[in-house]
Design an enzyme around this catalytic site. Structure first.
Site, PDB file in Angstrom:
ATOM      1  N   GLU A  45     -13.234  15.350  -2.723  1.00 49.20           N
ATOM      2  CA  GLU A  45     -13.733  14.252  -1.896  1.00 49.20           C
ATOM      3  C   GLU A  45     -14.794  13.436  -2.628  1.00 49.20           C
ATOM      4  OE1 GLU A  45     -12.910  12.994   1.099  1.00 49.20           O
ATOM      5  OE2 GLU A  45     -11.185  14.335   1.093  1.00 49.20           O
ATOM      6  N   CYS A 208       3.287  -3.898   5.264  1.00 50.99           N
ATOM      7  CA  CYS A 208       3.358  -3.856   6.722  1.00 50.99           C
ATOM      8  C   CYS A 208       4.749  -3.474   7.217  1.00 50.99           C
ATOM      9  CB  CYS A 208       2.952  -5.203   7.302  1.00 50.99           C
ATOM     10  SG  CYS A 208       1.258  -5.677   6.904  1.00 50.99           S
ATOM     11  N   CYS A 211       4.919   0.231   7.708  1.00 51.84           N
ATOM     12  CA  CYS A 211       3.798   0.862   8.422  1.00 51.84           C
ATOM     13  C   CYS A 211       4.233   1.311   9.819  1.00 51.84           C
ATOM     14  CB  CYS A 211       2.634  -0.120   8.534  1.00 51.84           C
ATOM     15  SG  CYS A 211       1.211   0.548   9.437  1.00 51.84           S
ATOM     16  N   CYS A 217      -0.220  -3.631  15.367  1.00 49.74           N
ATOM     17  CA  CYS A 217      -1.361  -4.110  14.578  1.00 49.74           C
ATOM     18  C   CYS A 217      -1.693  -5.560  14.926  1.00 49.74           C
ATOM     19  CB  CYS A 217      -1.041  -3.988  13.089  1.00 49.74           C
ATOM     20  SG  CYS A 217      -2.369  -4.556  12.011  1.00 49.74           S
TER      21      CYS A 217
END
Length: 363
Positions: A45, A208, A211, A217
Protein backbone atom coordinates in the site's frame (compact mmCIF):
# COMPACT_ATOMS: atom_id res chain seq x y z
CA UNK A 1 -27.85 18.89 -21.60
CA UNK A 2 -30.07 18.87 -18.54
CA UNK A 3 -28.48 18.66 -15.13
CA UNK A 4 -29.02 15.41 -13.29
CA UNK A 5 -29.18 14.93 -9.53
CA UNK A 6 -26.36 12.76 -8.11
CA UNK A 7 -28.64 9.82 -7.27
CA UNK A 8 -27.16 7.46 -4.71
CA UNK A 9 -27.33 3.78 -5.62
CA UNK A 10 -28.57 1.28 -3.03
CA UNK A 11 -25.47 -0.24 -1.39
CA UNK A 12 -26.47 -3.81 -2.28
CA UNK A 13 -26.86 -2.90 -5.97
CA UNK A 14 -23.51 -1.08 -6.05
CA UNK A 15 -21.71 -3.94 -4.32
CA UNK A 16 -23.22 -6.60 -6.57
CA UNK A 17 -22.33 -4.79 -9.78
CA UNK A 18 -18.80 -4.11 -8.59
CA UNK A 19 -18.07 -7.61 -7.29
CA UNK A 20 -19.55 -9.30 -10.37
CA UNK A 21 -17.22 -7.18 -12.50
CA UNK A 22 -14.26 -7.90 -10.22
CA UNK A 23 -14.82 -11.66 -10.24
CA UNK A 24 -14.46 -11.64 -14.02
CA UNK A 25 -12.09 -8.75 -14.74
CA UNK A 26 -10.28 -7.80 -11.54
CA UNK A 27 -6.65 -8.39 -10.65
CA UNK A 28 -6.29 -11.62 -8.64
CA UNK A 29 -2.61 -12.53 -8.88
CA UNK A 30 -0.61 -9.56 -7.64
CA UNK A 31 2.38 -10.49 -5.42
CA UNK A 32 0.91 -8.95 -2.27
CA UNK A 33 -2.34 -10.88 -2.75
CA UNK A 34 -0.49 -14.04 -1.75
CA UNK A 35 0.11 -14.50 1.98
CA UNK A 36 -1.94 -11.42 2.83
CA UNK A 37 -0.21 -10.57 6.09
CA UNK A 38 -0.60 -7.04 7.46
CA UNK A 39 3.12 -6.54 6.80
CA UNK A 40 2.98 -7.45 3.11
CA UNK A 41 -0.23 -5.50 2.53
CA UNK A 42 1.23 -2.48 4.33
CA UNK A 43 4.43 -2.43 2.24
CA UNK A 44 2.43 -2.76 -0.98
CA UNK A 45 0.00 0.00 0.00
CA UNK A 46 2.83 2.42 0.78
CA UNK A 47 4.64 1.60 -2.46
CA UNK A 48 1.42 1.98 -4.47
CA UNK A 49 0.85 5.53 -3.24
CA UNK A 50 1.21 7.68 -6.39
CA UNK A 51 2.93 4.79 -8.19
CA UNK A 52 1.54 2.33 -10.75
CA UNK A 53 1.27 -1.39 -10.08
CA UNK A 54 3.64 -2.37 -12.90
CA UNK A 55 6.35 -0.15 -11.43
CA UNK A 56 5.82 -1.39 -7.88
CA UNK A 57 5.93 -5.15 -8.50
CA UNK A 58 9.73 -5.58 -8.92
CA UNK A 59 10.43 -3.21 -6.01
CA UNK A 60 8.00 -5.11 -3.80
CA UNK A 61 9.55 -8.46 -4.66
CA UNK A 62 13.10 -7.25 -3.98
CA UNK A 63 11.95 -5.65 -0.73
CA UNK A 64 10.27 -8.85 0.46
CA UNK A 65 13.36 -10.88 -0.38
CA UNK A 66 15.56 -8.64 1.74
CA UNK A 67 13.00 -7.76 4.45
CA UNK A 68 10.58 -10.71 4.75
CA UNK A 69 9.01 -9.40 7.97
CA UNK A 70 8.65 -6.26 10.01
CA UNK A 71 11.41 -7.26 12.44
CA UNK A 72 14.03 -7.49 9.70
CA UNK A 73 12.94 -4.12 8.32
CA UNK A 74 13.05 -2.47 11.74
CA UNK A 75 16.55 -3.84 12.37
CA UNK A 76 17.95 -2.52 9.07
CA UNK A 77 19.88 0.69 8.56
CA UNK A 78 17.97 3.47 6.84
CA UNK A 79 20.62 3.55 4.10
CA UNK A 80 19.81 0.00 3.06
CA UNK A 81 16.08 0.68 3.08
CA UNK A 82 16.50 3.76 0.91
CA UNK A 83 18.88 1.89 -1.37
CA UNK A 84 16.09 -0.58 -2.17
CA UNK A 85 13.70 2.35 -2.59
CA UNK A 86 16.00 4.21 -5.03
CA UNK A 87 14.11 4.97 -8.24
CA UNK A 88 10.65 4.51 -6.73
CA UNK A 89 10.40 8.20 -5.83
CA UNK A 90 8.65 10.06 -3.02
CA UNK A 91 11.38 9.00 -0.60
CA UNK A 92 9.51 10.18 2.48
CA UNK A 93 7.48 6.98 2.00
CA UNK A 94 10.61 4.87 2.44
CA UNK A 95 11.73 6.81 5.50
CA UNK A 96 8.27 6.55 7.08
CA UNK A 97 8.12 2.84 6.26
CA UNK A 98 11.32 2.31 8.22
CA UNK A 99 10.10 4.48 11.12
CA UNK A 100 6.75 2.68 11.25
CA UNK A 101 8.46 -0.72 11.32
CA UNK A 102 10.42 0.34 14.38
CA UNK A 103 7.28 1.66 16.07
CA UNK A 104 5.48 -1.65 15.40
CA UNK A 105 8.39 -3.60 16.90
CA UNK A 106 9.06 -1.30 19.85
CA UNK A 107 5.53 -0.27 20.81
CA UNK A 108 3.30 -3.08 19.48
CA UNK A 109 5.46 -6.14 20.06
CA UNK A 110 6.04 -6.69 16.35
CA UNK A 111 2.32 -7.07 15.54
CA UNK A 112 0.45 -4.46 13.51
CA UNK A 113 -2.46 -2.96 15.52
CA UNK A 114 -5.06 -4.01 12.94
CA UNK A 115 -7.70 -4.17 15.66
CA UNK A 116 -7.82 -0.37 15.67
CA UNK A 117 -8.16 2.00 12.72
CA UNK A 118 -6.94 4.86 14.90
CA UNK A 119 -3.81 2.97 16.01
CA UNK A 120 -2.99 1.98 12.42
CA UNK A 121 -3.53 5.52 11.14
CA UNK A 122 -1.20 6.84 13.84
CA UNK A 123 1.80 4.93 12.44
CA UNK A 124 4.24 7.07 10.41
CA UNK A 125 3.17 7.41 6.79
CA UNK A 126 -0.23 5.76 7.26
CA UNK A 127 -3.38 7.85 7.00
CA UNK A 128 -7.04 6.98 7.31
CA UNK A 129 -7.45 5.40 3.87
CA UNK A 130 -4.22 3.40 3.96
CA UNK A 131 -5.07 2.13 7.44
CA UNK A 132 -8.48 1.04 6.17
CA UNK A 133 -6.95 -0.74 3.19
CA UNK A 134 -4.47 -2.63 5.37
CA UNK A 135 -7.17 -3.74 7.80
CA UNK A 136 -9.65 -4.76 5.09
CA UNK A 137 -7.08 -6.50 2.90
CA UNK A 138 -5.26 -8.39 5.64
CA UNK A 139 -8.10 -9.25 8.04
CA UNK A 140 -11.30 -9.06 5.98
CA UNK A 141 -12.82 -6.76 8.59
CA UNK A 142 -14.95 -3.83 7.45
CA UNK A 143 -12.88 -0.72 6.88
CA UNK A 144 -13.48 2.11 4.42
CA UNK A 145 -10.92 3.31 1.88
CA UNK A 146 -10.68 6.52 -0.15
CA UNK A 147 -7.49 6.52 -2.19
CA UNK A 148 -7.05 8.39 -5.47
CA UNK A 149 -8.67 5.67 -7.54
CA UNK A 150 -11.72 5.48 -5.30
CA UNK A 151 -12.07 9.27 -5.24
CA UNK A 152 -12.09 9.31 -9.04
CA UNK A 153 -14.78 6.60 -9.27
CA UNK A 154 -17.08 8.24 -6.73
CA UNK A 155 -16.51 11.75 -8.04
CA UNK A 156 -17.52 10.72 -11.56
CA UNK A 157 -20.34 8.43 -10.48
CA UNK A 158 -22.00 11.33 -8.62
CA UNK A 159 -20.49 14.28 -10.51
CA UNK A 160 -19.17 15.67 -7.24
CA UNK A 161 -18.13 19.28 -7.82
CA UNK A 162 -14.91 20.74 -6.47
CA UNK A 163 -11.33 19.62 -5.98
CA UNK A 164 -11.31 16.43 -3.82
CA UNK A 165 -8.57 17.92 -1.66
CA UNK A 166 -10.98 20.50 -0.27
CA UNK A 167 -12.27 19.41 3.17
CA UNK A 168 -15.96 19.75 2.26
CA UNK A 169 -15.54 17.71 -0.92
CA UNK A 170 -13.48 15.07 0.87
CA UNK A 171 -16.14 14.74 3.58
CA UNK A 172 -18.74 14.14 0.87
CA UNK A 173 -16.59 11.43 -0.71
CA UNK A 174 -15.95 9.72 2.63
CA UNK A 175 -19.72 9.64 3.21
CA UNK A 176 -20.24 8.00 -0.17
CA UNK A 177 -17.44 5.48 0.45
CA UNK A 178 -18.97 4.63 3.82
CA UNK A 179 -22.40 4.24 2.20
CA UNK A 180 -21.17 1.72 -0.37
CA UNK A 181 -18.74 -0.36 1.71
CA UNK A 182 -20.20 -3.79 2.57
CA UNK A 183 -19.87 -5.94 5.68
CA UNK A 184 -18.69 -8.99 3.72
CA UNK A 185 -16.08 -9.74 1.03
CA UNK A 186 -14.03 -6.76 2.16
CA UNK A 187 -10.83 -8.12 0.64
CA UNK A 188 -12.43 -8.34 -2.78
CA UNK A 189 -14.43 -5.13 -2.44
CA UNK A 190 -11.48 -2.91 -1.58
CA UNK A 191 -9.36 -4.47 -4.34
CA UNK A 192 -12.26 -4.07 -6.77
CA UNK A 193 -12.64 -0.37 -6.00
CA UNK A 194 -8.95 0.21 -6.58
CA UNK A 195 -8.96 -1.92 -9.74
CA UNK A 196 -11.97 -0.13 -11.20
CA UNK A 197 -10.26 3.23 -10.84
CA UNK A 198 -6.90 1.98 -12.09
CA UNK A 199 -8.04 -0.04 -15.10
CA UNK A 200 -11.35 1.44 -16.30
CA UNK A 201 -12.14 4.75 -14.61
CA UNK A 202 -8.74 6.12 -15.58
CA UNK A 203 -7.83 9.77 -15.33
CA UNK A 204 -7.14 10.41 -19.02
CA UNK A 205 -9.09 7.85 -21.04
CA UNK A 206 -11.88 6.21 -19.01
CA UNK A 207 -13.23 3.01 -20.56
CA UNK A 208 -16.87 3.82 -19.88
CA UNK A 209 -18.19 1.23 -22.33
CA UNK A 210 -16.75 -1.55 -20.11
CA UNK A 211 -17.68 -0.04 -16.74
CA UNK A 212 -20.33 -1.79 -14.63
CA UNK A 213 -21.68 1.65 -13.66
CA UNK A 214 -21.94 3.12 -17.15
CA UNK A 215 -25.73 3.46 -16.95
CA UNK A 216 -25.65 4.96 -13.45
CA UNK A 217 -22.74 7.38 -13.79
CA UNK A 218 -23.82 11.04 -13.75
CA UNK A 219 -20.59 12.35 -15.28
CA UNK A 220 -20.91 9.85 -18.15
CA UNK A 221 -24.55 10.76 -18.74
CA UNK A 222 -23.48 14.40 -19.06
CA UNK A 223 -20.55 13.55 -21.29
CA UNK A 224 -18.28 15.16 -18.69
CA UNK A 225 -16.14 12.24 -17.54
CA UNK A 226 -12.92 14.18 -18.07
CA UNK A 227 -14.15 17.14 -16.02
CA UNK A 228 -14.23 15.01 -12.89
CA UNK A 229 -12.54 14.96 -10.50
CA UNK A 230 -11.73 18.66 -10.67
CA UNK A 231 -8.03 19.48 -10.64
CA UNK A 232 -6.23 21.23 -7.85
CA UNK A 233 -5.99 24.96 -8.54
CA UNK A 234 -2.73 25.41 -10.40
CA UNK A 235 0.17 27.50 -9.26
CA UNK A 236 3.16 28.44 -11.35
CA UNK A 237 5.87 25.78 -11.01
CA UNK A 238 9.14 27.54 -10.13
CA UNK A 239 12.54 26.51 -11.46
CA UNK A 240 15.53 26.28 -9.15
CA UNK A 241 19.14 25.81 -10.16
CA UNK A 242 21.92 23.88 -8.48
CA UNK A 243 25.48 22.92 -9.31
CA UNK A 244 26.47 19.39 -8.30
CA UNK A 245 30.11 18.64 -7.57
CA UNK A 246 31.47 15.45 -9.15
CA UNK A 247 34.70 15.31 -7.16
CA UNK A 248 36.79 12.22 -7.98
CA UNK A 249 39.93 10.99 -6.30
CA UNK A 250 42.81 9.21 -8.03
CA UNK A 251 40.95 5.88 -7.82
CA UNK A 252 37.85 7.25 -9.52
CA UNK A 253 35.78 7.34 -6.34
CA UNK A 254 33.27 10.18 -6.00
CA UNK A 255 32.59 12.27 -2.92
CA UNK A 256 29.00 11.97 -1.68
CA UNK A 257 27.24 13.61 1.24
CA UNK A 258 24.11 12.55 3.07
CA UNK A 259 21.15 14.91 2.88
CA UNK A 260 19.39 16.03 6.08
CA UNK A 261 16.73 13.60 7.30
CA UNK A 262 13.90 15.89 6.21
CA UNK A 263 13.39 17.99 3.11
CA UNK A 264 14.51 17.35 -0.45
CA UNK A 265 15.90 13.80 -0.83
CA UNK A 266 15.84 13.47 2.95
CA UNK A 267 18.30 10.85 4.22
CA UNK A 268 19.56 10.00 0.74
CA UNK A 269 23.14 10.35 -0.47
CA UNK A 270 23.79 13.04 -3.03
CA UNK A 271 26.58 14.95 -4.70
CA UNK A 272 27.54 18.15 -2.85
CA UNK A 273 25.28 20.94 -4.09
CA UNK A 274 25.98 24.64 -4.53
CA UNK A 275 24.10 27.68 -5.79
CA UNK A 276 26.67 28.28 -8.51
CA UNK A 277 30.20 27.36 -9.61
CA UNK A 278 31.69 30.27 -7.65
CA UNK A 279 30.28 28.89 -4.38
CA UNK A 280 31.53 25.43 -5.39
CA UNK A 281 35.04 26.77 -6.03
CA UNK A 282 35.04 28.60 -2.71
CA UNK A 283 34.18 25.33 -0.94
CA UNK A 284 36.98 23.50 -2.73
CA UNK A 285 39.46 26.24 -1.82
CA UNK A 286 38.69 25.66 1.86
CA UNK A 287 38.08 21.89 2.00
CA UNK A 288 40.06 20.45 -0.93
CA UNK A 289 42.73 22.98 -1.91
CA UNK A 290 44.55 22.23 -5.14
CA UNK A 291 41.51 20.57 -6.77
CA UNK A 292 41.09 21.37 -10.44
CA UNK A 293 37.80 21.86 -12.26
CA UNK A 294 37.01 20.26 -15.61
CA UNK A 295 34.50 21.83 -18.02
CA UNK A 296 30.96 21.56 -16.70
CA UNK A 297 28.64 18.95 -18.16
CA UNK A 298 25.46 19.89 -19.98
CA UNK A 299 22.73 20.95 -17.52
CA UNK A 300 19.59 18.82 -17.25
CA UNK A 301 16.26 19.20 -15.46
CA UNK A 302 14.75 16.96 -12.78
CA UNK A 303 11.04 17.55 -12.22
CA UNK A 304 9.44 17.36 -8.77
CA UNK A 305 5.73 17.73 -8.02
CA UNK A 306 6.13 21.33 -6.89
CA UNK A 307 9.20 22.65 -8.73
CA UNK A 308 11.76 21.95 -11.43
CA UNK A 309 15.43 21.58 -10.53
CA UNK A 310 18.01 22.50 -13.17
CA UNK A 311 21.19 20.57 -12.38
CA UNK A 312 24.64 21.44 -13.71
CA UNK A 313 27.16 18.63 -13.04
CA UNK A 314 30.60 20.07 -12.36
CA UNK A 315 33.46 17.51 -12.46
CA UNK A 316 36.70 18.10 -10.59
CA UNK A 317 39.86 16.22 -9.65
CA UNK A 318 40.77 16.31 -6.00
CA UNK A 319 43.89 17.97 -4.72
CA UNK A 320 43.98 17.33 -0.98
CA UNK A 321 41.14 16.42 1.38
CA UNK A 322 42.25 15.59 4.87
CA UNK A 323 38.87 14.35 6.14
CA UNK A 324 35.53 13.77 4.43
CA UNK A 325 33.53 14.35 7.62
CA UNK A 326 30.82 12.33 9.31
CA UNK A 327 28.09 12.83 6.69
CA UNK A 328 30.29 12.23 3.63
CA UNK A 329 31.80 9.18 1.98
CA UNK A 330 33.77 8.09 -1.07
CA UNK A 331 31.61 6.13 -3.52
CA UNK A 332 33.10 3.75 -6.06
CA UNK A 333 30.91 3.70 -9.23
CA UNK A 334 32.55 0.43 -10.27
CA UNK A 335 31.76 -1.23 -6.90
CA UNK A 336 28.68 0.64 -5.67
CA UNK A 337 27.72 0.55 -2.02
CA UNK A 338 24.17 -0.32 -0.93
CA UNK A 339 23.08 3.20 -0.02
CA UNK A 340 20.05 5.26 -0.96
CA UNK A 341 20.77 7.62 -3.82
CA UNK A 342 18.77 10.52 -5.19
CA UNK A 343 17.50 9.51 -8.65
CA UNK A 344 19.47 12.06 -10.73
CA UNK A 345 22.60 11.32 -8.70
CA UNK A 346 22.20 7.60 -9.37
CA UNK A 347 21.95 8.36 -13.11
CA UNK A 348 25.05 10.55 -13.02
CA UNK A 349 27.09 7.95 -11.12
CA UNK A 350 25.96 5.16 -13.44
CA UNK A 351 27.18 7.12 -16.46
CA UNK A 352 30.42 8.18 -14.85
CA UNK A 353 33.78 6.87 -16.02
CA UNK A 354 37.14 8.19 -14.87
CA UNK A 355 37.38 11.43 -16.78
CA UNK A 356 40.13 13.75 -17.90
CA UNK A 357 40.06 17.44 -17.23
CA UNK A 358 38.91 17.97 -20.82
CA UNK A 359 35.69 15.98 -20.37
CA UNK A 360 32.68 18.01 -21.54
CA UNK A 361 29.93 15.47 -22.11
CA UNK A 362 27.57 14.34 -19.40
CA UNK A 363 25.07 11.50 -19.13
Amino acid sequence: MTDMPPAILPPASFQQRLLDWFDEHGRHDLPWQHDRSPYRVWVSEIMLQQTQVATVIPYFERFMTRFPDVASLAAADQDEVLHLWTGLGYYARGRNLHKAARVVVEEHGGAFPVHSLEAMAALPGIGRSTAGAIIAQSTGRRAVILDGNVKRVLTRLHAVEGWPGRPAVERRLWALAEHYTPDERLVDFTQAMMDLGATLCRRGQPACDRCPFEAACVAHARGEEKRFPESKPKKAVPTRATTMLLLQDRDGCVLLEQRPSSGLWGGLWSLPQFDDVEALQAWLDVHAPGSELAPAWTPFTHVFSHFRLEITPQPARIGRLDSVGEARCWYDPCDPASIGLAAPVKALLASLAPFSLTTTAGP
